[in-house]
Design a protein around this motif. Structure first.
Motif, PDB file in Angstrom:
ATOM      1  N   ARG A   5     122.612  29.872  -4.110  1.00  0.00           N
ATOM      2  CA  ARG A   5     123.572  28.753  -4.182  1.00  0.00           C
ATOM      3  C   ARG A   5     124.531  28.796  -2.994  1.00  0.00           C
ATOM      4  NH1 ARG A   5     124.222  30.176 -10.011  1.00  0.00           N
ATOM      5  NH2 ARG A   5     122.861  28.753 -11.116  1.00  0.00           N
ATOM      6  N   GLU A   6     125.099  29.969  -2.762  1.00  0.00           N
ATOM      7  CA  GLU A   6     126.046  30.120  -1.653  1.00  0.00           C
ATOM      8  C   GLU A   6     125.383  29.797  -0.318  1.00  0.00           C
ATOM      9  OE1 GLU A   6     128.946  33.570  -1.771  1.00  0.00           O
ATOM     10  OE2 GLU A   6     127.453  34.169  -3.284  1.00  0.00           O
ATOM     11  N   GLN A   7     124.154  30.287  -0.120  1.00  0.00           N
ATOM     12  CA  GLN A   7     123.453  30.035   1.140  1.00  0.00           C
ATOM     13  C   GLN A   7     123.242  28.538   1.363  1.00  0.00           C
ATOM     14  OE1 GLN A   7     119.830  32.300   1.400  1.00  0.00           O
ATOM     15  NE2 GLN A   7     120.895  34.252   1.330  1.00  0.00           N
ATOM     16  N   ILE A   8     122.735  27.862   0.343  1.00  0.00           N
ATOM     17  CA  ILE A   8     122.467  26.421   0.464  1.00  0.00           C
ATOM     18  C   ILE A   8     123.763  25.656   0.724  1.00  0.00           C
ATOM     19  CG2 ILE A   8     121.773  24.370  -0.857  1.00  0.00           C
ATOM     20  CD1 ILE A   8     119.358  25.859  -0.038  1.00  0.00           C
ATOM     21  N   ILE A   9     124.781  25.955  -0.054  1.00  0.00           N
ATOM     22  CA  ILE A   9     126.053  25.237   0.082  1.00  0.00           C
ATOM     23  C   ILE A   9     126.681  25.521   1.443  1.00  0.00           C
ATOM     24  CG2 ILE A   9     128.414  25.080  -0.822  1.00  0.00           C
ATOM     25  CD1 ILE A   9     127.023  25.568  -3.644  1.00  0.00           C
ATOM     26  N   ASP A  34     127.146  38.005   6.815  1.00  0.00           N
ATOM     27  CA  ASP A  34     126.263  38.832   6.001  1.00  0.00           C
ATOM     28  C   ASP A  34     125.503  37.890   5.066  1.00  0.00           C
ATOM     29  OD1 ASP A  34     124.971  40.921   4.818  1.00  0.00           O
ATOM     30  OD2 ASP A  34     126.688  41.569   3.618  1.00  0.00           O
ATOM     31  N   TRP A  35     124.590  37.140   5.634  1.00  0.00           N
ATOM     32  CA  TRP A  35     123.913  36.041   4.952  1.00  0.00           C
ATOM     33  C   TRP A  35     123.074  36.515   3.765  1.00  0.00           C
ATOM     34  CZ3 TRP A  35     125.443  31.334   5.736  1.00  0.00           C
ATOM     35  CH2 TRP A  35     124.686  30.288   5.231  1.00  0.00           C
ATOM     36  N   ILE A  92     119.735  23.333  14.380  1.00  0.00           N
ATOM     37  CA  ILE A  92     119.004  24.497  13.859  1.00  0.00           C
ATOM     38  C   ILE A  92     119.287  25.720  14.721  1.00  0.00           C
ATOM     39  CG2 ILE A  92     116.714  25.457  13.419  1.00  0.00           C
ATOM     40  CD1 ILE A  92     117.677  23.332  11.368  1.00  0.00           C
ATOM     41  N   ARG A  93     119.259  25.552  16.036  1.00  0.00           N
ATOM     42  CA  ARG A  93     119.551  26.681  16.933  1.00  0.00           C
ATOM     43  C   ARG A  93     120.970  27.207  16.711  1.00  0.00           C
ATOM     44  NH1 ARG A  93     116.395  23.775  20.584  1.00  0.00           N
ATOM     45  NH2 ARG A  93     118.161  22.683  21.444  1.00  0.00           N
ATOM     46  N   GLU A  94     121.923  26.287  16.656  1.00  0.00           N
ATOM     47  CA  GLU A  94     123.315  26.717  16.484  1.00  0.00           C
ATOM     48  C   GLU A  94     123.543  27.351  15.118  1.00  0.00           C
ATOM     49  OE1 GLU A  94     126.543  24.375  17.838  1.00  0.00           O
ATOM     50  OE2 GLU A  94     125.394  23.537  19.503  1.00  0.00           O
ATOM     51  N   PHE A  95     122.860  26.842  14.086  1.00  0.00           N
ATOM     52  CA  PHE A  95     123.018  27.434  12.766  1.00  0.00           C
ATOM     53  C   PHE A  95     122.487  28.859  12.753  1.00  0.00           C
ATOM     54  CE2 PHE A  95     121.554  28.461   8.486  1.00  0.00           C
ATOM     55  CZ  PHE A  95     122.771  28.392   7.839  1.00  0.00           C
ATOM     56  N   LYS A  96     121.356  29.098  13.395  1.00  0.00           N
ATOM     57  CA  LYS A  96     120.805  30.457  13.443  1.00  0.00           C
ATOM     58  C   LYS A  96     121.778  31.404  14.129  1.00  0.00           C
ATOM     59  CE  LYS A  96     116.027  29.137  12.919  1.00  0.00           C
ATOM     60  NZ  LYS A  96     114.724  28.923  13.521  1.00  0.00           N
ATOM     61  N   GLU A  97     122.477  30.918  15.130  1.00  0.00           N
ATOM     62  CA  GLU A  97     123.511  31.732  15.779  1.00  0.00           C
ATOM     63  C   GLU A  97     124.664  31.987  14.809  1.00  0.00           C
ATOM     64  OE1 GLU A  97     123.681  33.306  18.794  1.00  0.00           O
ATOM     65  OE2 GLU A  97     121.561  32.774  18.892  1.00  0.00           O
ATOM     66  N   HIS A  98     125.043  30.974  14.069  1.00  0.00           N
ATOM     67  CA  HIS A  98     126.129  31.084  13.086  1.00  0.00           C
ATOM     68  C   HIS A  98     125.796  32.129  12.021  1.00  0.00           C
ATOM     69  CE1 HIS A  98     129.297  29.767  10.338  1.00  0.00           C
ATOM     70  NE2 HIS A  98     128.384  29.637   9.393  1.00  0.00           N
ATOM     71  N   VAL A  99     124.558  32.124  11.538  1.00  0.00           N
ATOM     72  CA  VAL A  99     124.123  33.049  10.486  1.00  0.00           C
ATOM     73  C   VAL A  99     124.212  34.494  10.954  1.00  0.00           C
ATOM     74  CG1 VAL A  99     122.089  33.819   9.182  1.00  0.00           C
ATOM     75  CG2 VAL A  99     122.697  31.416   9.231  1.00  0.00           C
ATOM     76  N   ARG A 100     123.935  34.714  12.227  1.00  0.00           N
ATOM     77  CA  ARG A 100     123.981  36.084  12.756  1.00  0.00           C
ATOM     78  C   ARG A 100     125.362  36.702  12.639  1.00  0.00           C
ATOM     79  NH1 ARG A 100     120.495  34.573  17.906  1.00  0.00           N
ATOM     80  NH2 ARG A 100     118.494  34.518  16.876  1.00  0.00           N
TER      81      ARG A 100
END
Length: 193
Positions: free
Chosen positions: A84-88, A77-78, A66-74
């Protein structure tokens, strides 16, 4: 200077990383709390301060994800992506992250005996993050199918992804887990979203 929380998180990560290294050397079953403590040069008491069991140390994987994903999202342009794109993208990233620990880890971690999959445990963070995606979608006009809740839809997606991971384990990692998951979720998302 680190505060107590940061110090504890650094130590938990150090122990987790050491457990992964040991697992590469001796396999999942070869990692024991006693051997891990000896290698990490900590007492068993200190180990049990941070983790309740060997299984729990590997469930640290969820928190880390979860921590690493939040870094990835930053870095993306989420918010411009549709639901659909976000979930996938989220689950494709998640299975890439999971597979990066190796087949032995995944086979032993994703099993019915692991309490990390009990919804009362912290692994629910994956479901909760999925719920956030759907809550944002509802705020932007998405209509939940009759008789379903956001929680139920989030759980459905988690079950689909766990099924992908299980199939990858049964097939001994013989196919690309991220590609397989992305393809299946894309088809499922058309029906749910």
């Amino acid at each position: 200077m680190y505060n107590r929380f940061e110090t504890e998180e650094r130590e938990k990560k150090r122990i987790f990383d050491m457990a992964l290294n040991m697992m590469e050397e001796v396999g999942y079953n070869g990692v024991t709390v006693r051997a891990l403590c000896a290698k990490a040069q900590i007492s068993t008491g200190k180990f049990y301060y941070y983790f309740r069991s060997k299984e729990e140390i590997f469930s640290y994987h969820f928190d880390n994800a979860i921590r690493e994903f939040k870094e990835h999202v930053r870095t993306k342009d989420w918010d411009s992506m549709d639901i659909r794109e976000q979930i996938i993208q989220y689950y494709t990233w998640y299975v890439e992250y999971t597979a990066s620990f190796g087949l032995d880890f995944v086979i032993h971690f994703y099993n019915n005996e692991n309490q990390a999959f009990n919804l009362a445990h912290s692994s629910i963070a994956v479901v909760e993050l999925t719920e956030v995606f759907f809550q944002k979608a509802v705020q932007n006009g998405y209509v939940i199918p009759d008789g379903k809740t956001i929680r139920e839809i989030a759980l459905d997606f988690c079950v689909i992804v766990k099924g992908c991971i299980f199939n990858w384990c049964v097939q001994r990692g013989s196919f690309s887990l991220p590609e397989y998951t992305k393809d299946l979720l894309t088809r499922c998302a058309r029906g749910l979203l």
